[in-house]
Design a protein around this motif. Sequence first.
Motif, PDB file in Angstrom:
ATOM      1  N   UNK A 259       0.702  -1.945  -0.278  1.00 44.81           N
ATOM      2  CA  UNK A 259       0.230  -0.132   0.145  1.00 44.81           C
ATOM      3  C   UNK A 259       0.783   1.341   0.051  1.00 44.81           C
ATOM      4  N   UNK A 260       2.149   1.143   0.123  1.00 50.65           N
ATOM      5  CA  UNK A 260       3.506   2.492   0.774  1.00 50.65           C
ATOM      6  C   UNK A 260       3.679   2.965  -0.910  1.00 50.65           C
ATOM      7  N   UNK A 261       3.875   1.709  -1.315  1.00 52.60           N
ATOM      8  CA  UNK A 261       4.748   1.992  -2.835  1.00 52.60           C
ATOM      9  C   UNK A 261       2.742   2.039  -3.608  1.00 52.60           C
ATOM     10  N   UNK A 262       2.059   2.643  -3.422  1.00 52.72           N
ATOM     11  CA  UNK A 262       1.029   2.498  -3.959  1.00 52.72           C
ATOM     12  C   UNK A 262       0.516   4.793  -3.919  1.00 52.72           C
ATOM     13  N   UNK A 263       0.757   4.585  -2.613  1.00 50.96           N
ATOM     14  CA  UNK A 263       0.470   5.539  -2.102  1.00 50.96           C
ATOM     15  C   UNK A 263       2.084   6.717  -2.847  1.00 50.96           C
ATOM     16  N   UNK A 264       3.276   5.962  -2.801  1.00 50.70           N
ATOM     17  CA  UNK A 264       4.027   6.992  -3.212  1.00 50.70           C
ATOM     18  C   UNK A 264       4.192   6.945  -4.619  1.00 50.70           C
TER      19      UNK A 264
ATOM     20  N   UNK B 278      -4.516  -3.121 -14.496  1.00 50.09           N
ATOM     21  CA  UNK B 278      -3.057  -2.949 -13.614  1.00 50.09           C
ATOM     22  C   UNK B 278      -3.075  -3.433 -12.283  1.00 50.09           C
ATOM     23  N   UNK B 279      -3.560  -2.049 -12.206  1.00 52.82           N
ATOM     24  CA  UNK B 279      -3.510  -1.069 -10.846  1.00 52.82           C
ATOM     25  C   UNK B 279      -3.843  -2.039 -10.183  1.00 52.82           C
ATOM     26  N   UNK B 280      -5.221  -3.044  -9.792  1.00 52.15           N
ATOM     27  CA  UNK B 280      -5.987  -3.681  -8.794  1.00 52.15           C
ATOM     28  C   UNK B 280      -4.812  -5.207  -8.689  1.00 52.15           C
TER      29      UNK B 280
ATOM     30  N   UNK C   6      -5.067   5.970  -5.266  1.00 53.39           N
ATOM     31  CA  UNK C   6      -5.507   5.908  -3.414  1.00 53.39           C
ATOM     32  C   UNK C   6      -6.635   5.021  -3.428  1.00 53.39           C
ATOM     33  N   UNK C   7      -7.746   4.342  -4.207  1.00 50.58           N
ATOM     34  CA  UNK C   7      -8.845   3.455  -3.783  1.00 50.58           C
ATOM     35  C   UNK C   7      -7.941   2.221  -3.900  1.00 50.58           C
ATOM     36  N   UNK C   8      -7.213   2.005  -5.039  1.00 46.87           N
ATOM     37  CA  UNK C   8      -6.909   0.738  -4.365  1.00 46.87           C
ATOM     38  C   UNK C   8      -5.391   0.687  -3.682  1.00 46.87           C
ATOM     39  N   UNK C   9      -4.698   1.184  -2.946  1.00 48.91           N
ATOM     40  CA  UNK C   9      -3.566   1.213  -2.350  1.00 48.91           C
ATOM     41  C   UNK C   9      -4.229   0.753  -0.762  1.00 48.91           C
ATOM     42  N   UNK C  10      -6.465   1.509  -0.963  1.00 48.46           N
ATOM     43  CA  UNK C  10      -6.295   0.976   0.778  1.00 48.46           C
ATOM     44  C   UNK C  10      -6.902  -0.583   0.448  1.00 48.46           C
ATOM     45  N   UNK C  11      -7.174  -0.857  -0.666  1.00 49.36           N
ATOM     46  CA  UNK C  11      -7.528  -2.505  -1.075  1.00 49.36           C
ATOM     47  C   UNK C  11      -6.763  -3.313  -0.908  1.00 49.36           C
TER      48      UNK C  11
ATOM     49  N   UNK D 189     -12.249  -7.196  -7.674  1.00 52.67           N
ATOM     50  CA  UNK D 189     -10.823  -7.599  -7.168  1.00 52.67           C
ATOM     51  C   UNK D 189     -10.869  -9.188  -6.920  1.00 52.67           C
ATOM     52  N   UNK D 190     -11.659  -9.733  -7.111  1.00 52.03           N
ATOM     53  CA  UNK D 190     -11.553 -11.260  -7.541  1.00 52.03           C
ATOM     54  C   UNK D 190     -11.030 -12.180  -8.393  1.00 52.03           C
ATOM     55  N   UNK D 191     -11.089 -11.590  -9.694  1.00 50.31           N
ATOM     56  CA  UNK D 191     -10.842 -11.855 -10.518  1.00 50.31           C
ATOM     57  C   UNK D 191      -8.953 -12.697 -10.363  1.00 50.31           C
TER      58      UNK D 191
END
Length: 825
Positions: free
Chosen positions: A101-106, A178-180, A139-144, A496-498
Motif C-alpha cells: 500500500x505504501x508503494x501505491x501511495x508513493x 493493472x493497478x488492482x 488512492x482507492x486500490x492502495x487502501x484495498x 478484485x476477485x478476478x
Amino acid sequence: MAGSTIKTVHDIFQSMEYGPAAASSTATAQAWLDHHSRSLGLFIDGKFIHPVGRQSCSLTDSKGGNVCSVVCAVEDDVSQCASSAVSGYKAWSGLTCHQRAKVLLKLVSVLGQHGQCVSELCEACGASCSPSTLVRLLQYYSSWAQLRDTLISNWTTLGVVAVVVSDDCSLYSLMLKVIPALAMGNSVVVVPGQSTAPALLLLAQLFMGAGLPAGALNVLTGSDVSLGAKVAQSPSISYITYSGNKQVCEETFVAYPYVCFVYFLNNQNGFLIFQSGVTLCKATAGMSVPVSFSPFIGATCPFIIFESADIDSAVDGVIETAFKKKREVHWVLCVQESVLDTVVARLKLRMAGMKCVGLHSDEDRVLVDAAVLVAQQQGATLVQSCAAPPTGSQYPPTVLCGSVPSSPFVISPSPGPLLPIMTFRSNTEAVTLGNHSPHGKAASVWTEDLTLALETAKSLSVGSVWVNSHSVSDPCLSVSGHKDSGTCTDGGQEGLYQFLRPSSSPSTPLPRSFPVSLDYSKFGTTASPTVIPDDSDPASAPKPYLQFVGGKACKSVSGCSVAIQSPGGGSVLAYCPDGGRKDVRNAVEAAIKVQPGWMKKSPSARAQSLYSLAKGLEAKRKDISTSINVQTGLSMEEAEKEVELSIIRLSDWAAYCDKVQGGTVPMPQSGSALSYAEALGVLGVILPDKNPLLSMVTLLGAAVATGNAVILVPSEKYPLPALAFIQVLQASDLPAGLVNVISGSKDQLTAALAHHSVIKAIWYWGKAEGCQFLQYTCTSPLKTLRLFCQNDAGEDGGKDWCHSLVLEEMWRNAVQWKSVWIPTA
C-alpha cells in the motif's frame, strides 16, 4: 459599443455554446520522447531495454505526424519477460499488505510531480486520460492493498497476470486492470495497444521510481502476431484479462492458429496487426489459461429521454457524450414520442456551428458515407451541424432521425459522429428498445421521476446506468459486462476477485497444456453405445430412470437410453435417458419462461423454496444414500454422510439468499451510487464425478439462490444420485422449468449447451478436450465459462466440496454486478 462582438451572458445562454478551449502544449512529453531518442524500448525487469536486431513500429498522432517508435519483441524477449515477472512476483507478493500500500501511495505523489508529462503524452498519442483519474485509481486500490488480508481473507494471489488491450482501449481501462492486480500482490505483464503504449511505458518507469520491485510490472510491445503464441505458452502466466473490441478476423486466426495475444489493428511495416476479443478467446483454447473479458469497446448503448426529463440538460448531455468526447461506445438516442419534436429542435439549436469531427482514416469516411446513404434510403432525415466536405477524414456531427431498431446503422454502427434517434411511447417500450442491443455495457436515463428512473435502471440489461448524467466512472463502482459485453467484473471489491483465488484451491483449475487437434464441428457427435435387450429375469432387470425437463419427469426426445455400469464395470445397474440437442432446447424454453419471474421473487421467498428442497432431500435420505452407495461403491456410512452434508448445503444456500445483495457505494463526488448483484439468466452446468450429490446441490443452490434457472447434466460416470434427486425436485415448490436435469453423453450435451444462444454461462467439469471446445466455441454470443479439467480418477481441479469457502466462490460466479449513479445538486 457599436459593432462590438462581445457576447453577453444572455447571448451565451440562448446559444448554449462552449467557451474557447485553452491552447494545448506537449512540450514536456516531447522532451521525454527526445530523451529516449523517440525510440521506446521494452520495459523488462524494471528498466528499458533495446535488444539488438529488433524491428520497430512507428506510432503516429491523429494528424499523421510521427510520435515515436516502439520495439517489436521476439521470442527471446518473451522468455526474459516471463522470467522477470516470476522474480518480480516473488519479491512483490513477499511484501506485507502495508508495504504494498505504501508503494501505491508513493506513486500518487510521483504522479503529481509528473502528471503533466503523462497527460501530454496521452494527448499526443490520442489516448486521452486525466492524471486525476489515475490518482483516484491509486488512492482507492492502495487502501484495498492495505486491507486485503483483513477484508478478503482466505483468498490468495494468482501469480503472473497478463493484461491485453486493443488499440482503441483507453489508458484508464488498461490501468483499471493493472493497478488492482498489483494491489492484490500479483505481478503483471502488459501487452498495450498502439495509442496507450508510450504512456504506459512512462507509467512503468514511474512505478519503479515509487519503489515497485523490478519485474513486478513488465511491458511488451510489438507488431508480430506470433509474439502472442510465445507468451501464451509460457507456464509462468496464470491468468489473462482482456479489454477492447470484439471484432473477428478469421484470416489472422487461420494463419496463426495458436496465437494467444493479438495486437492493435493497423497495417504498418507490412505486418497484419490485429487484436480482438473473439480471436483471443479462440486462440487460447486448449492452452489451459483462464481468460476473462471486460466490457468491450464499440458497444451500442441507449441514451433514453423520457417526457418527464429536463430536456435542456438531456440534450446538452447528448451533445457532450455523442459529439464532444472521444467515444469508446456508440450511442443510440431513444426519445419518448411526446417530446420528440422538442428534442430535435433543441438538438438543431445546439449543433448549429459545430465543426466537423476528425475520423481515424479515410476508410472510416467511406463507412460513414455508406451508413448515411442507407439511413436516407430507409427514410431517415439528417440533422447536421454543417455541410459534409466532399472528401477527407472529416465529418460533421449528424443526427439520423426516423431510425428503427432493425436499421443496419443501429445494429452495427459505423465509426464517426452519427447519432440515430428512435422513439417509444411507454416505459416498457423504452426498456425493450434499450435492451435491443446485443451489448450490455451502459445506459443513460433522463427523467425527473426517481421511481421511473430506478424501475428502468433495474430492467435494463447493462452494467452501468447513469440517471440524468452520463459517462460517470469511479473505481469504487462494481461493473460487469452484461450480454455480449464481457465476462468479468471490474471496479469495487467485486472486481478484485478476478485477480485472486480461494486459498483452498490450486493455482489454476486447468493444468497447463497445449491445444490438441480437435475438429470443433464434430465434437459431441459420436453416437452413444447401443443398448442390447437383456433376456434375464424381469424381476432383476436394471431400473429405468427418467430425466427432468420443464417440471416433468420424462424420457429423452430420441427415446434412447444409456446403460449405467456398476463400479466394477460388470453388471448393468440402470438405464438412463440419452438426452440430446432437442432435450436441451426444450429445457431452455422452459427455463427462459420461468427465470425472469423467479429472479423478481423476494430473497426470502427463494430462501423458503430452498429450505423446502432441503426438507425434501431429508425425507428421501435413504433412497438417495442407496443410490450413492450402489453407484459409486462408497459404504452406506459414507453415502449417508454425503447426504447429510448436502442437506446442510441446501440450508446454507437458503440462508445465503438475503445476506449479500449489494447496496450503496461511497462516491467521491456529490450523488448516490447503488450496486446490485443480479442473476446471469439460464446456466448450463456439467457436473463433476467427485461427490456426485454434494457437488450437484452446491452448484444447483448457487444458481437458484441468486435468481438463475439451471440445466444440470449429471456426471456421465455417476448419474444415478442426480437422477434419484429428481424425486426431491418433483415434490418441491420450485417453479416448473427452473431446474432441469438431462442425462446422456457429456460431450453431446456440452455441445448443445455451447451452441444455444440463450445460455448465459457454462460451468464445466470434464476432460481437456471439452474445455478447449468451450473456450473456442462460446464466443458468439459470449458466454461466461468456469472450466475445471477432470482426469480419469475424478479429480476436478482440486475443489473441496466440503469446504465452506466454496459457497462464496460459486455465489460470485452466479451473479453479475450493475451500478446505478444518481447525481444530486
